[in-house]
Design a protein around this motif. Structure first.
Motif, PDB file in Angstrom:
ATOM      1  N   SER A 114      -0.195 -12.781  -5.300  1.00 25.41           N
ATOM      2  CA  SER A 114       0.812 -12.383  -4.313  1.00 25.41           C
ATOM      3  C   SER A 114       0.678 -13.189  -3.027  1.00 25.41           C
ATOM      4  O   SER A 114       1.687 -13.602  -2.427  1.00 25.41           O
ATOM      5  N   ILE A 115      -0.548 -13.416  -2.595  1.00 21.29           N
ATOM      6  CA  ILE A 115      -0.765 -14.200  -1.374  1.00 21.29           C
ATOM      7  C   ILE A 115      -0.246 -15.613  -1.556  1.00 21.29           C
ATOM      8  O   ILE A 115       0.437 -16.167  -0.682  1.00 21.29           O
TER       9      ILE A 115
ATOM     10  N   ILE B  37       4.234  -5.290   8.819  1.00 21.52           N
ATOM     11  CA  ILE B  37       3.167  -4.327   8.538  1.00 21.52           C
ATOM     12  C   ILE B  37       3.443  -3.563   7.252  1.00 21.52           C
ATOM     13  O   ILE B  37       2.558  -3.397   6.398  1.00 21.52           O
ATOM     14  N   LEU B  38       4.677  -3.106   7.060  1.00 19.31           N
ATOM     15  CA  LEU B  38       5.032  -2.307   5.887  1.00 19.31           C
ATOM     16  C   LEU B  38       5.066  -3.147   4.605  1.00 19.31           C
ATOM     17  O   LEU B  38       4.949  -2.588   3.503  1.00 19.31           O
ATOM     18  N   SER B  39       5.212  -4.455   4.741  1.00 15.21           N
ATOM     19  CA  SER B  39       5.214  -5.315   3.561  1.00 15.21           C
ATOM     20  C   SER B  39       3.854  -5.324   2.872  1.00 15.21           C
ATOM     21  O   SER B  39       3.775  -5.484   1.650  1.00 15.21           O
ATOM     22  N   VAL B  40       2.789  -5.132   3.637  1.00 10.87           N
ATOM     23  CA  VAL B  40       1.430  -5.163   3.066  1.00 10.87           C
ATOM     24  C   VAL B  40       1.193  -3.980   2.124  1.00 10.87           C
ATOM     25  O   VAL B  40       0.837  -4.182   0.958  1.00 10.87           O
ATOM     26  N   PRO B  41       1.374  -2.718   2.579  1.00 15.59           N
ATOM     27  CA  PRO B  41       1.237  -1.614   1.613  1.00 15.59           C
ATOM     28  C   PRO B  41       2.275  -1.678   0.507  1.00 15.59           C
ATOM     29  O   PRO B  41       2.041  -1.179  -0.598  1.00 15.59           O
TER      30      PRO B  41
ATOM     31  N   ALA C 154      11.269   1.199  -4.621  1.00 16.54           N
ATOM     32  CA  ALA C 154      12.036   0.993  -3.386  1.00 16.54           C
ATOM     33  C   ALA C 154      11.129   0.880  -2.165  1.00 16.54           C
ATOM     34  O   ALA C 154      11.443   0.149  -1.216  1.00 16.54           O
ATOM     35  N   LEU C 155      10.012   1.569  -2.176  1.00 17.62           N
ATOM     36  CA  LEU C 155       9.093   1.505  -1.038  1.00 17.62           C
ATOM     37  C   LEU C 155       8.411   0.153  -0.919  1.00 17.62           C
ATOM     38  O   LEU C 155       7.892  -0.193   0.143  1.00 17.62           O
ATOM     39  N   SER C 156       8.416  -0.625  -1.998  1.00 17.04           N
ATOM     40  CA  SER C 156       7.792  -1.951  -1.970  1.00 17.04           C
ATOM     41  C   SER C 156       8.725  -3.020  -1.423  1.00 17.04           C
ATOM     42  O   SER C 156       8.280  -3.964  -0.777  1.00 17.04           O
ATOM     43  N   VAL C 157      10.006  -2.891  -1.691  1.00 15.67           N
ATOM     44  CA  VAL C 157      10.960  -3.935  -1.294  1.00 15.67           C
ATOM     45  C   VAL C 157      11.976  -3.414  -0.273  1.00 15.67           C
ATOM     46  O   VAL C 157      12.117  -3.953   0.825  1.00 15.67           O
ATOM     47  N   ASN C 158      12.673  -2.345  -0.621  1.00 10.79           N
ATOM     48  CA  ASN C 158      13.769  -1.863   0.225  1.00 10.79           C
ATOM     49  C   ASN C 158      13.292  -1.285   1.558  1.00 10.79           C
ATOM     50  O   ASN C 158      13.886  -1.574   2.603  1.00 10.79           O
ATOM     51  N   ALA C 159      12.253  -0.465   1.517  1.00  6.52           N
ATOM     52  CA  ALA C 159      11.847   0.277   2.714  1.00  6.52           C
ATOM     53  C   ALA C 159      11.465  -0.608   3.900  1.00  6.52           C
ATOM     54  O   ALA C 159      11.929  -0.365   5.025  1.00  6.52           O
ATOM     55  N   PRO C 160      10.624  -1.638   3.724  1.00  7.95           N
ATOM     56  CA  PRO C 160      10.319  -2.492   4.891  1.00  7.95           C
ATOM     57  C   PRO C 160      11.555  -3.144   5.494  1.00  7.95           C
ATOM     58  O   PRO C 160      11.647  -3.297   6.718  1.00  7.95           O
TER      59      PRO C 160
END
Length: 258
Positions: free
Chosen positions: A111-112, A146-150, A208-214
């Motif tokens: 991913s990195i 920040i939210l992209s990391v979790p 959705a929390l991985s892509v949409n939410a941030p």
């Protein structure tokens, strides 16, 4: 010392992919092509009576969702799955540590490194923000980062858990097809979820929390606190699932090699 031991697998993933520089170049081309196709299709949609101001948010959504889709684990086979044969043999020596943590750091390295292939899209987004979207503030962008990391952590834990069932299903093709389909529709990587107001439950799920939410936080469609709390909740749930299910399934496989 334990974390340092697992970080070795992260660096090994990075070094392994860097040895195939042509692969990185072609992946970069594929990412750009996918972005152009999505933007073109949605632009046609907006030319048929949609508000032009919504298109500006949508364009940014397409850029960031393409970047997050590239860095997430939803659209690739985890490294450990590639060593499974007939659902019962895994090419790893007997390992004294926890397998799911090893798998996690392997995928984290991928991913990195995927940030390199997504770099052209990041440049497009920066240029667009500089010249067209000056009202986006720094705090919303910081919240997105920040939210992209979790979000990436959730994608790795979720994918590792799902693919651990390859032992039971014998093959990974069905799991991959199912996960790719659901991820494209429910994560926001293919269709922007900001178009839909009546799917609040879907937006609270791991995909959705991985892509949409941030992205929604960046576009001021959602609050940082509500998203981070849901992300932390799912990280805890997925860690427990990996501890009690993934770890046991992998340890029951026949291990060869070393």
């Amino acid at each position: 010392m334990a974390i340092k031991k697992y970080l070795i697998y992260c660096s090994m993933s990075v070094k392994s992919i860097l040895s195939y520089k042509k692969l990185l170049f072609f992946n970069m081309l594929f990412v750009i092509t996918g972005f152009i196709i999505k933007a073109s299709v949605l632009k046609v949609f907006f030319q048929n009576g949609k508000d032009i101001h919504i298109w500006e948010d949508t364009f940014m959504y397409i850029i960031f969702s393409s970047i997050l889709a590239e860095t997430s684990c939803f659209f690739r086979l985890p490294i450990f799955v590639q060593t499974i044969k007939n659902g019962s043999i895994i090419k790893y020596g007997i390992y004294p540590g926890l397998y799911y943590i090893k798998f996690f750091f392997e995928e984290l390295g991928v991913s990195i490194l995927s940030l390199i292939t997504a770099l052209p899209l990041a440049c497009i987004g920066i240029v667009y923000l500089m010249f067209y979207k000056i009202y986006y503030n720094f705090l919303s962008f910081l919240g997105f980062l920040i939210l992209s990391v979790p979000g990436i952590v959730i994608s790795i834990l979720f994918t590792t858990f799902i693919f651990s069932f390859a032992q039971l299903l014998q093959k990974t093709s069905g799991i991959k097809a199912l996960l790719n389909g659901f991820s494209a529709l429910l994560s926001g990587s293919f269709v922007p979820l900001i178009f839909f107001d009546n799917i609040s439950i879907i937006k609270k799920l791991p995909l959705a929390l991985s892509v949409n939410a941030p992205i929604e936080v960046f576009l001021n469609y959602d609050s940082f606190c509500s998203v981070i709390s849901l992300q932390l909740f799912w990280i805890a749930v997925l860690f427990l699932l990996n501890i009690f299910i993934t770890e046991n399934l992998v340890r029951k496989m026949l291990h060869v090699g070393g």
